[in-house]
Motif scaffolding. Sequence first.
Motif, PDB file in Angstrom:
ATOM      1  N   PHE A   1       3.964 -15.133 -26.267  1.00 24.83           N
ATOM      2  CA  PHE A   1       4.070 -15.251 -24.818  1.00 24.83           C
ATOM      3  C   PHE A   1       4.971 -14.183 -24.204  1.00 24.83           C
ATOM      4  N   ASP A   2       5.417 -13.230 -25.020  1.00 24.38           N
ATOM      5  CA  ASP A   2       6.055 -12.026 -24.497  1.00 24.38           C
ATOM      6  C   ASP A   2       5.042 -10.897 -24.338  1.00 24.38           C
ATOM      7  N   VAL A   3       3.822 -11.128 -24.791  1.00 20.95           N
ATOM      8  CA  VAL A   3       2.784 -10.103 -24.785  1.00 20.95           C
ATOM      9  C   VAL A   3       1.950 -10.236 -23.520  1.00 20.95           C
ATOM     10  N   LYS A   4       1.838  -9.156 -22.780  1.00 21.99           N
ATOM     11  CA  LYS A   4       0.990  -9.142 -21.590  1.00 21.99           C
ATOM     12  C   LYS A   4       0.323  -7.778 -21.494  1.00 21.99           C
ATOM     13  N   VAL A   5      -1.002  -7.768 -21.533  1.00 18.79           N
ATOM     14  CA  VAL A   5      -1.749  -6.514 -21.469  1.00 18.79           C
ATOM     15  C   VAL A   5      -2.112  -6.235 -20.020  1.00 18.79           C
ATOM     16  N   GLU A   6      -1.455  -5.232 -19.446  1.00 19.73           N
ATOM     17  CA  GLU A   6      -1.706  -4.858 -18.059  1.00 19.73           C
ATOM     18  C   GLU A   6      -2.422  -3.524 -17.942  1.00 19.73           C
ATOM     19  N   THR A   7      -2.473  -2.765 -19.036  1.00 19.32           N
ATOM     20  CA  THR A   7      -3.257  -1.531 -19.089  1.00 19.32           C
ATOM     21  C   THR A   7      -3.777  -1.359 -20.504  1.00 19.32           C
ATOM     22  N   ALA A   8      -5.044  -1.045 -20.631  1.00 18.36           N
ATOM     23  CA  ALA A   8      -5.655  -0.905 -21.955  1.00 18.36           C
ATOM     24  C   ALA A   8      -5.194   0.363 -22.664  1.00 18.36           C
TER      25      ALA A   8
ATOM     26  N   THR B   1      -9.433  -4.204 -33.995  1.00 21.28           N
ATOM     27  CA  THR B   1      -8.241  -4.205 -33.140  1.00 21.28           C
ATOM     28  C   THR B   1      -8.598  -4.604 -31.714  1.00 21.28           C
ATOM     29  N   ALA B   2      -9.656  -3.999 -31.171  1.00 18.19           N
ATOM     30  CA  ALA B   2     -10.086  -4.353 -29.816  1.00 18.19           C
ATOM     31  C   ALA B   2     -10.489  -5.829 -29.740  1.00 18.19           C
ATOM     32  N   LEU B   3     -11.173  -6.318 -30.774  1.00 19.56           N
ATOM     33  CA  LEU B   3     -11.566  -7.724 -30.809  1.00 19.56           C
ATOM     34  C   LEU B   3     -10.348  -8.642 -30.855  1.00 19.56           C
ATOM     35  N   THR B   4      -9.295  -8.210 -31.538  1.00 23.18           N
ATOM     36  CA  THR B   4      -8.074  -9.018 -31.597  1.00 23.18           C
ATOM     37  C   THR B   4      -7.522  -9.260 -30.202  1.00 23.18           C
ATOM     38  N   TRP B   5      -7.487  -8.207 -29.389  1.00 27.43           N
ATOM     39  CA  TRP B   5      -6.992  -8.360 -28.025  1.00 27.43           C
ATOM     40  C   TRP B   5      -7.936  -9.194 -27.175  1.00 27.43           C
ATOM     41  N   VAL B   6      -9.241  -9.051 -27.394  1.00 26.90           N
ATOM     42  CA  VAL B   6     -10.206  -9.874 -26.668  1.00 26.90           C
ATOM     43  C   VAL B   6      -9.994 -11.353 -27.005  1.00 26.90           C
TER      44      VAL B   6
ATOM     45  N   GLY C   1      -6.871 -12.593 -25.385  1.00 33.51           N
ATOM     46  CA  GLY C   1      -7.110 -12.764 -23.959  1.00 33.51           C
ATOM     47  C   GLY C   1      -7.850 -14.049 -23.649  1.00 33.51           C
ATOM     48  N   HIS C   2      -8.864 -14.379 -24.448  1.00 27.48           N
ATOM     49  CA  HIS C   2      -9.623 -15.610 -24.243  1.00 27.48           C
ATOM     50  C   HIS C   2      -8.772 -16.847 -24.518  1.00 27.48           C
TER      51      HIS C   2
ATOM     52  N   GLU D   1      -5.076  -8.940 -18.752  1.00 27.71           N
ATOM     53  CA  GLU D   1      -5.582  -8.864 -17.384  1.00 27.71           C
ATOM     54  C   GLU D   1      -7.098  -8.610 -17.404  1.00 27.71           C
ATOM     55  N   PRO D   2      -7.841  -9.171 -16.425  1.00 24.71           N
ATOM     56  CA  PRO D   2      -9.310  -9.047 -16.431  1.00 24.71           C
ATOM     57  C   PRO D   2      -9.813  -7.612 -16.534  1.00 24.71           C
ATOM     58  N   HIS D   3      -9.210  -6.680 -15.795  1.00 26.43           N
ATOM     59  CA  HIS D   3      -9.709  -5.303 -15.854  1.00 26.43           C
ATOM     60  C   HIS D   3      -9.444  -4.684 -17.228  1.00 26.43           C
ATOM     61  N   CYS D   4      -8.385  -5.139 -17.898  1.00 28.73           N
ATOM     62  CA  CYS D   4      -8.115  -4.656 -19.253  1.00 28.73           C
ATOM     63  C   CYS D   4      -9.111  -5.251 -20.253  1.00 28.73           C
ATOM     64  N   MET D   5      -9.498  -6.496 -20.025  1.00 33.06           N
ATOM     65  CA  MET D   5     -10.476  -7.133 -20.904  1.00 33.06           C
ATOM     66  C   MET D   5     -11.787  -6.345 -20.902  1.00 33.06           C
ATOM     67  N   SER D   6     -12.210  -5.884 -19.746  1.00 29.99           N
ATOM     68  CA  SER D   6     -13.443  -5.102 -19.669  1.00 29.99           C
ATOM     69  C   SER D   6     -13.330  -3.804 -20.462  1.00 29.99           C
ATOM     70  N   ALA D   7     -12.188  -3.137 -20.351  1.00 22.35           N
ATOM     71  CA  ALA D   7     -11.984  -1.887 -21.091  1.00 22.35           C
ATOM     72  C   ALA D   7     -11.942  -2.138 -22.593  1.00 22.35           C
ATOM     73  N   LEU D   8     -11.297  -3.219 -23.013  1.00 23.59           N
ATOM     74  CA  LEU D   8     -11.213  -3.550 -24.439  1.00 23.59           C
ATOM     75  C   LEU D   8     -12.594  -3.890 -25.004  1.00 23.59           C
ATOM     76  N   LYS D   9     -13.388  -4.606 -24.221  1.00 25.44           N
ATOM     77  CA  LYS D   9     -14.742  -4.937 -24.674  1.00 25.44           C
ATOM     78  C   LYS D   9     -15.598  -3.681 -24.797  1.00 25.44           C
ATOM     79  N   GLN D  10     -15.396  -2.726 -23.905  1.00 21.73           N
ATOM     80  CA  GLN D  10     -16.142  -1.470 -23.993  1.00 21.73           C
ATOM     81  C   GLN D  10     -15.742  -0.702 -25.258  1.00 21.73           C
ATOM     82  N   THR D  11     -14.440  -0.661 -25.535  1.00 21.00           N
ATOM     83  CA  THR D  11     -13.971  -0.005 -26.761  1.00 21.00           C
ATOM     84  C   THR D  11     -14.550  -0.683 -27.989  1.00 21.00           C
ATOM     85  N   MET D  12     -14.539  -2.013 -27.978  1.00 20.26           N
ATOM     86  CA  MET D  12     -15.103  -2.767 -29.095  1.00 20.26           C
ATOM     87  C   MET D  12     -16.574  -2.452 -29.286  1.00 20.26           C
ATOM     88  N   ALA D  13     -17.342  -2.438 -28.192  1.00 20.30           N
ATOM     89  CA  ALA D  13     -18.784  -2.200 -28.270  1.00 20.30           C
ATOM     90  C   ALA D  13     -19.098  -0.797 -28.783  1.00 20.30           C
ATOM     91  N   GLN D  14     -18.338   0.192 -28.342  1.00 21.64           N
ATOM     92  CA  GLN D  14     -18.559   1.567 -28.794  1.00 21.64           C
ATOM     93  C   GLN D  14     -18.317   1.688 -30.297  1.00 21.64           C
TER      94      GLN D  14
END
Length: 232
Positions: free
Chosen positions: A52-59, A109-114, A117-118, A124-137
């Motif tokens: 709970f000290d972890v907060k992703v505000e930029t991917a 690694t990207a999936l871990t953050w996804v 997040g879930h 943050e929602p906008h970071c989730m989208s970027a992480l999912k894109q990285t995961m998909a690539q």
Amino acid sequence: SLEIVSQPMEKKRSPTLAFIPQHEEVHVPFQVETPRVLPGPVSCKFGSCSLFDVKVETADALPVEFPTASFLDETLAGMLGAPGNGPASKNWLRLQAVVMQDSAAQCCTALTWVVLGHLFQVVEPHCMSALKQTMAQNWFQLSLQIDSLSEGNRRFKDNLMEAVPAVFVQAIYRMMIECFPPEQRALALSSQDIVVKVTKIVQHEVAGMQWRPETWQKLRERLFCPQVLESP
């Protein structure tokens, strides 16, 4: 084609956590606190911080550097067919060759953050989208490497496409356990429930389809040693 090379497994520390729609609340087996607001930057070194000290505000600046490759190695060592009492099986060697790829570690690694997040709303929602894109690539690149390693054998390819997400699930769970000591006990006590939730998220993200619980449970039983199944 890529050469399959058996790599020695480093001895790691012993274990000490159907599709989920975006709108569905994911319940966790312990009280989720509001992330603490601390003065100045929070040190989030792997193995010495709270979840709970972890907060992703930029991917582009993730708060924890996960040693994903090491935990993928650990996961491979706990699978049926791994070298130990005898030589490694051919299926295990093919799986190892896939999991050794850089794209596998980056995808996991990207999936871990996804997953975090879930489950814990720390992304943050906008970071989730970027992480999912990285995961998909990276999953796409890994799929191409699976094609190469399968050498045109459909059964080999299908087995790898099933096994790799299961490897990711186990590695993600183990990293969750080891990364956050304050939550370690709560996560470990509910290990089976957490593995179920992580499996649902990973399967949805990489396959985009629903698996029945008995299907992935049979897959885990086919892939992992009994000790891992009992105590992930």
